[in-house]
Write a protein that holds these residues in place. Structure first.
Motif, PDB file in Angstrom:
ATOM      1  N   ARG A  71       0.876  -1.173   0.000  1.00 22.59           N
ATOM      2  CA  ARG A  71       0.000   0.000   0.000  1.00 22.59           C
ATOM      3  C   ARG A  71       0.907   1.214   0.000  1.00 22.59           C
ATOM      4  NH1 ARG A  71      -4.156  -0.373   4.321  1.00 22.59           N
ATOM      5  NH2 ARG A  71      -5.190  -1.613   2.719  1.00 22.59           N
ATOM      6  N   ILE A  72       0.786   2.046  -1.031  1.00 23.50           N
ATOM      7  CA  ILE A  72       1.665   3.204  -1.156  1.00 23.50           C
ATOM      8  C   ILE A  72       0.841   4.484  -1.241  1.00 23.50           C
ATOM      9  CG2 ILE A  72       3.451   1.861  -2.322  1.00 23.50           C
ATOM     10  CD1 ILE A  72       2.562   3.188  -4.960  1.00 23.50           C
ATOM     11  N   ARG A  73       1.518   5.600  -0.951  1.00 19.55           N
ATOM     12  CA  ARG A  73       0.871   6.916  -1.065  1.00 19.55           C
ATOM     13  C   ARG A  73       1.807   7.858  -1.792  1.00 19.55           C
ATOM     14  NH1 ARG A  73      -0.717   8.601   4.454  1.00 19.55           N
ATOM     15  NH2 ARG A  73       1.514   8.922   4.723  1.00 19.55           N
ATOM     16  N   THR A  74       1.237   8.654  -2.697  1.00 19.36           N
ATOM     17  CA  THR A  74       2.013   9.667  -3.403  1.00 19.36           C
ATOM     18  C   THR A  74       1.104  10.856  -3.712  1.00 19.36           C
ATOM     19  OG1 THR A  74       3.580  10.028  -5.213  1.00 19.36           O
ATOM     20  CG2 THR A  74       1.562   8.792  -5.744  1.00 19.36           C
ATOM     21  N   THR A  75       1.707  11.935  -4.182  1.00 18.16           N
ATOM     22  CA  THR A  75       0.949  13.153  -4.489  1.00 18.16           C
ATOM     23  C   THR A  75       1.095  13.488  -5.972  1.00 18.16           C
ATOM     24  OG1 THR A  75       1.333  14.006  -2.251  1.00 18.16           O
ATOM     25  CG2 THR A  75       0.633  15.588  -3.922  1.00 18.16           C
ATOM     26  N   LEU A  76      -0.041  13.839  -6.588  1.00 18.69           N
ATOM     27  CA  LEU A  76      -0.075  14.189  -8.013  1.00 18.69           C
ATOM     28  C   LEU A  76      -0.476  15.648  -8.187  1.00 18.69           C
ATOM     29  CD1 LEU A  76      -2.152  11.163  -9.383  1.00 18.69           C
ATOM     30  CD2 LEU A  76       0.329  11.265  -9.033  1.00 18.69           C
ATOM     31  N   LYS A  77      -0.056  16.251  -9.298  1.00 19.79           N
ATOM     32  CA  LYS A  77      -0.621  17.535  -9.694  1.00 19.79           C
ATOM     33  C   LYS A  77      -2.093  17.320 -10.060  1.00 19.79           C
ATOM     34  CE  LYS A  77       3.065  20.219  -9.583  1.00 19.79           C
ATOM     35  NZ  LYS A  77       3.131  21.432  -8.713  1.00 19.79           N
ATOM     36  N   GLU A 112      -3.683   7.007  -2.726  1.00 19.72           N
ATOM     37  CA  GLU A 112      -3.227   5.786  -2.081  1.00 19.72           C
ATOM     38  C   GLU A 112      -3.617   4.608  -2.960  1.00 19.72           C
ATOM     39  OE1 GLU A 112      -4.415   5.225   1.952  1.00 19.72           O
ATOM     40  OE2 GLU A 112      -3.551   7.135   2.638  1.00 19.72           O
ATOM     41  N   LEU A 113      -2.683   3.671  -3.148  1.00 23.99           N
ATOM     42  CA  LEU A 113      -2.934   2.520  -4.012  1.00 23.99           C
ATOM     43  C   LEU A 113      -2.574   1.237  -3.277  1.00 23.99           C
ATOM     44  CD1 LEU A 113      -1.177   4.826  -5.949  1.00 23.99           C
ATOM     45  CD2 LEU A 113      -2.367   3.432  -7.651  1.00 23.99           C
ATOM     46  N   THR A 164      10.441  -3.946  -5.000  1.00 23.14           N
ATOM     47  CA  THR A 164      11.544  -2.984  -5.041  1.00 23.14           C
ATOM     48  C   THR A 164      11.687  -2.370  -6.429  1.00 23.14           C
ATOM     49  OG1 THR A 164      12.719  -4.177  -3.291  1.00 23.14           O
ATOM     50  CG2 THR A 164      14.024  -2.709  -4.686  1.00 23.14           C
ATOM     51  N   GLU A 165      11.557  -3.201  -7.457  1.00 24.19           N
ATOM     52  CA  GLU A 165      11.637  -2.695  -8.841  1.00 24.19           C
ATOM     53  C   GLU A 165      10.544  -1.664  -9.114  1.00 24.19           C
ATOM     54  OE1 GLU A 165      11.407  -6.038 -11.410  1.00 24.19           O
ATOM     55  OE2 GLU A 165      13.251  -6.982 -10.663  1.00 24.19           O
ATOM     56  N   LEU A 166       9.348  -1.963  -8.620  1.00 16.95           N
ATOM     57  CA  LEU A 166       8.218  -1.050  -8.820  1.00 16.95           C
ATOM     58  C   LEU A 166       8.479   0.290  -8.136  1.00 16.95           C
ATOM     59  CD1 LEU A 166       5.307  -0.295  -9.579  1.00 16.95           C
ATOM     60  CD2 LEU A 166       4.559  -1.502  -7.513  1.00 16.95           C
ATOM     61  N   LEU A 167       8.927   0.260  -6.887  1.00 16.98           N
ATOM     62  CA  LEU A 167       9.184   1.497  -6.154  1.00 16.98           C
ATOM     63  C   LEU A 167      10.301   2.299  -6.822  1.00 16.98           C
ATOM     64  CD1 LEU A 167       8.965   0.128  -2.502  1.00 16.98           C
ATOM     65  CD2 LEU A 167       7.287   1.555  -3.672  1.00 16.98           C
ATOM     66  N   TYR A 198       8.111  10.490  -8.642  1.00 17.50           N
ATOM     67  CA  TYR A 198       7.073  10.380  -7.616  1.00 17.50           C
ATOM     68  C   TYR A 198       7.711  10.202  -6.227  1.00 17.50           C
ATOM     69  CZ  TYR A 198       3.804   9.665 -11.464  1.00 17.50           C
ATOM     70  OH  TYR A 198       3.067   9.842 -12.603  1.00 17.50           O
ATOM     71  N   ASP A 199       7.212  10.978  -5.272  1.00 18.92           N
ATOM     72  CA  ASP A 199       7.625  10.842  -3.880  1.00 18.92           C
ATOM     73  C   ASP A 199       6.682   9.813  -3.239  1.00 18.92           C
ATOM     74  OD1 ASP A 199       8.671  11.130  -1.380  1.00 18.92           O
ATOM     75  OD2 ASP A 199       7.801  13.112  -0.995  1.00 18.92           O
ATOM     76  N   VAL A 200       7.187   8.611  -3.004  1.00 16.05           N
ATOM     77  CA  VAL A 200       6.335   7.488  -2.607  1.00 16.05           C
ATOM     78  C   VAL A 200       6.587   7.110  -1.141  1.00 16.05           C
ATOM     79  CG1 VAL A 200       5.734   5.087  -3.055  1.00 16.05           C
ATOM     80  CG2 VAL A 200       6.383   6.593  -4.962  1.00 16.05           C
ATOM     81  N   ASP A 201       5.518   7.021  -0.384  1.00 16.83           N
ATOM     82  CA  ASP A 201       5.565   6.494   0.982  1.00 16.83           C
ATOM     83  C   ASP A 201       4.958   5.083   0.974  1.00 16.83           C
ATOM     84  OD1 ASP A 201       6.626   8.818   2.131  1.00 16.83           O
ATOM     85  OD2 ASP A 201       4.624   9.717   2.259  1.00 16.83           O
ATOM     86  N   VAL A 202       5.669   4.133   1.549  1.00 23.71           N
ATOM     87  CA  VAL A 202       5.133   2.777   1.690  1.00 23.71           C
ATOM     88  C   VAL A 202       4.380   2.682   3.015  1.00 23.71           C
ATOM     89  CG1 VAL A 202       5.687   0.316   1.832  1.00 23.71           C
ATOM     90  CG2 VAL A 202       7.023   1.812   0.317  1.00 23.71           C
TER      91      VAL A 202
END
Length: 403
Positions: free
Chosen positions: A328-334, A374-375, A386-389, A397-401
């Motif tokens: 489960r990850i979180r990031t921010t989009l324009k 969040e996905l 790891t490859e995906l991140l 993308y600034d990704v939080d796991v």
């Protein structure tokens, strides 16, 4: 302290009620560990758990007057079903006190086996207090879940079956809650084959035995916290503790995460459904919680399969997370057209599967011109995750796991 003769006598009493359960060689877990792993499948026992053995033996040894008075006990679920069925089979009235949050499936099964169920308390120990009150108020016979010689002897019949089916066994791995199962098995195994080891396993969140062994006396925990509800007891029994000290070679612990991985792996690779309390034995083998040699003949006792479906969903998800197959990850989009599509394209190109998306523009921590996403993602393992991140971060993308 119980002896081999007690276990042999118990076998005669439980023969008509309890099944001789399979001992199944596992190519999968043998390859994974290097040991020669054979699983004792009490999951196929009547009521779905080993508990029917001890309950049957205890109730069969009651006098006619005691049977007429009826029985009462406390249980998180499996002992409840064992007592209910054993009592009903010979016409004895039974009343079972179960924790208020006991799995619904276990409560209903206990009622279906003929017992009156009383829901009381947050855990086994509080339920036990209420059951003892009923014992005094209604003059019933209390059938202890583990701290009773006849109950221990009944559980010990598992040890006899293991030795008969696999005389070359070197190590038997047994879950420990209150200690009745491991006490009975250790009594049978050590009497028949003193060179064989018996390893006890507890969940870290209910590890009263390790503390008790260190201090040389029974020590109670203030609380328990584990997904292995069948062994979630605050303290080991006084009588079982004596047997454990004398006949169990080592007691180890496993984490809930390790239990979840073992349960999930067993379900996926072994095609066998167990509850958390049963999975601790396999988890100890898979995680190397105790030392064993290559090709050592090891038997984890899978003590029961009565897992609530809601709990199963949670445990399987935990197992997938721990093995790197769910993120489960979180990031921010324009906040502009096409940005979500671009993110999804990166994930698709990495061959991950999107399980769920949550899109939030209104959160107080989200900028006015942005959207937080969040996905939930399904991956093929830790390397793929790891490859995906790495792919997402390389695209800016600034990704939080999150899990």
């Amino acid at each position: 302290m119980i002896e081999l003769a007690d276990v042999l006598d118990a076998r005669e009493r439980v023969a008509e009620t309890a099944r001789h359960t399979p001992l199944d060689y596992s190519h999968t877990f043998s390859a994974m560990t290097g040991a020669d792993v054979h699983m004792k499948l009490e999951t196929f026992q009547r009521t779905g758990s080993f508990k029917i053995r001890g309950a049957t033996n205890k109730i069969a040894t009651l006098s006619d007057g005691e049977q007429d008075s009826g029985v009462v006990t406390a249980s998180a679920g499996n002992h409840a079903q064992g007592v209910a069925l054993a009592a009903t089979r010979i016409g004895v009235d039974s009343k079972i006190v179960m924790p208020e949050h006991a799995p619904v499936s276990k409560v209903q099964a206990t009622r279906n086996y003929g017992a009156e169920v009383v829901l009381h308390g947050a855990d086994y120990d509080e339920a036990s207090e209420r059951a003892h009150e009923i014992e005094r108020e209604e003059e019933r016979v209390y059938v202890h879940a583990f701290d009773d010689p006849m109950v221990m002897a009944g559980q010990g019949t598992i040890g006899l079956e293991i030795l008969e089916d696999l005389p070359e066994v070197e190590t038997v791995v047994v879950p420990i809650g209150g200690g009745g199962l491991v006490s009975g098995i250790a009594t049978a195994v050590k009497a028949k084959n003193p060179d064989a080891r018996v390893i006890g396993v507890q969940a870290e969140g209910a590890s009263s035995v390790a503390d008790s062994l260190q201090k040389g006396e029974v020590v109670a925990r203030d609380s328990v916290d584990t997904i292995a509800d069948g062994i979630a007891t605050r303290k080991v029994g006084a009588q079982t503790f004596d047997v454990i000290r004398e006949r169990v070679d080592e007691v180890v612990t496993v984490s809930d995460d390790e239990v979840a991985v073992a349960l999930t792996t067993l379900l996926e690779r072994g095609k066998t459904l167990v509850e958390g309390a049963a999975a601790v034995a396999l988890a100890a083998v898979l995680e190397g919680a105790f030392e064993y040699d290559d090709d050592e003949v090891v038997v984890p006792v899978l003590s029961g399969g009565n897992i609530d479906l809601n709990v199963l969903t949670t445990v399987v998800m935990r197992g997938l997370v721990e093995t790197g197959r769910y993120l489960r990850i979180r990031t921010t989009l324009k906040d502009r057209p096409g940005e979500l599509e671009r993110l999804v394209e990166v994930i698709s190109d990495s061959r991950a599967n999107i399980h769920a998306i949550e899109h939030d523009r209104a959160g107080k921590d989200v900028a006015m011109n942005a959207a937080e996403v969040e996905l939930d993602l399904e991956t093929r393992g830790p390397d793929h995750a790891t490859e995906l991140l790495d792919a997402l971060r390389s695209e800016g993308y600034d990704v939080d796991v999150l899990v």
